[in-house]
Scaffold this active site. Structure first.
Site, mmCIF file in Angstrom:
data_model
loop_
_atom_site.group_PDB
_atom_site.id
_atom_site.type_symbol
_atom_site.label_atom_id
_atom_site.label_comp_id
_atom_site.label_asym_id
_atom_site.label_seq_id
_atom_site.Cartn_x
_atom_site.Cartn_y
_atom_site.Cartn_z
ATOM 1 N N CYS A 1 0.885 -1.157 0.000
ATOM 2 C CA CYS A 1 0.000 0.000 0.000
ATOM 3 C C CYS A 1 0.924 1.207 0.000
ATOM 4 C CB CYS A 1 -0.920 0.030 1.224
ATOM 5 S SG CYS A 1 -1.911 1.542 1.226
ATOM 6 N N CYS B 1 -2.942 -0.233 3.988
ATOM 7 C CA CYS B 1 -4.112 -1.063 3.738
ATOM 8 C C CYS B 1 -3.685 -2.536 3.635
ATOM 9 C CB CYS B 1 -4.809 -0.631 2.460
ATOM 10 S SG CYS B 1 -5.363 1.068 2.564
HETATM 11 FE FE FE Z 1 -3.312 2.050 2.934
#
Ligand code: FE
Length: 222
Positions: free
Chosen positions: A120, A125
């Site tokens: 990410c 994430c």
């Molecule tokens: Fe993220």
């Protein structure tokens, strides 16, 4: 780890000392978290029982062992594997792994010709229901930038080299989609039970920064 100083060997003491930079069993981060938690509870913003349930959930119930079962089932069951590739969210939910950061799952299949790795680049994430909370390196700026600029170099640092002819695909998690890598089944494991296969699936192999264990490497001391 034994934190009781009245027990343990001299070596263990040296090890413990090296990690207690502030002369306390709690790290600076632990102390900060505790201070913040006390403040939030005192102000009535959070319910301590709810916090305990969250922590218990992510420490003991949700973790890479969930993803490992998904991968092992895909290795054993071609119909499940196909479902996973077609609709990962539903196929994963069918094993009971649902929840935040797992609402839109996509499974990426590694093959002899293609290797997938997940990052990410914006933040951290990560597919919580199948992998638990992300490791510190996943959230670090060097991983987030170098995974894109020099993915093969990153893999080398994780201890394995990808053959030049293998296509390398790096997937950047978006605000919605969370990826899970389906690694290749290690050779010499056909006929293994789903349980035995799940034990070979590492967290890093499901991020794409590692490979599953082999039956040989599993026997070696960690
Ligand atoms: Fe993220």
């Amino acid at each position: 780890m034994n934190r009781n100083d009245s027990e343990g060997t001299e070596q263990e003491h040296a090890h413990a000392d090296a990690h207690d930079h502030h002369g306390s069993a709690l790290s600076e981060m632990d102390l900060r978290v505790r201070a913040l938690e006390s403040l939030l509870i005192e102000k009535g913003y959070v319910d301590p029982r709810a916090l305990d349930i969250l922590i218990e959930t992510y420490e003991h119930k949700v973790g890479p062992h969930n993803g490992a079962r998904v991968v092992a089932k895909a290795w054993c069951d071609p119909a499940y594997r196909q479902w996973l590739l077609d609709d990962a969210t539903a196929a994963i939910a069918s094993l009971g792994h649902t929840g935040r950061q797992g609402e839109h799952m996509v499974v990426l299949e590694n093959t002899p010709a293609v290797h997938n790795m997940v990052v990410c680049t914006l933040c951290s994430c990560y597919p919580w229901p199948v992998l638990g909370l992300p490791p510190i390196w996943y959230k670090s700026a060097p991983y987030r930038s170098r995974a894109v600029i020099d993915p093969r170099g990153v893999l080398k640092e994780f201890g394995f080299e990808l053959a030049a002819e293998v296509e390398f695909r790096v997937w950047d998690s978006t605000a919605e989609v969370r990826y899970l890598v389906l690694p290749m089944q290690p050779s010499g494991t056909s006929g293994f039970s789903e349980e035995a296969l799940a034990e070979l699936v590492t967290r890093d192999s499901m991020i794409g920064t590692g490979l599953p264990r082999t039956p040989e490497s599993k026997r070696e001391p960690a």
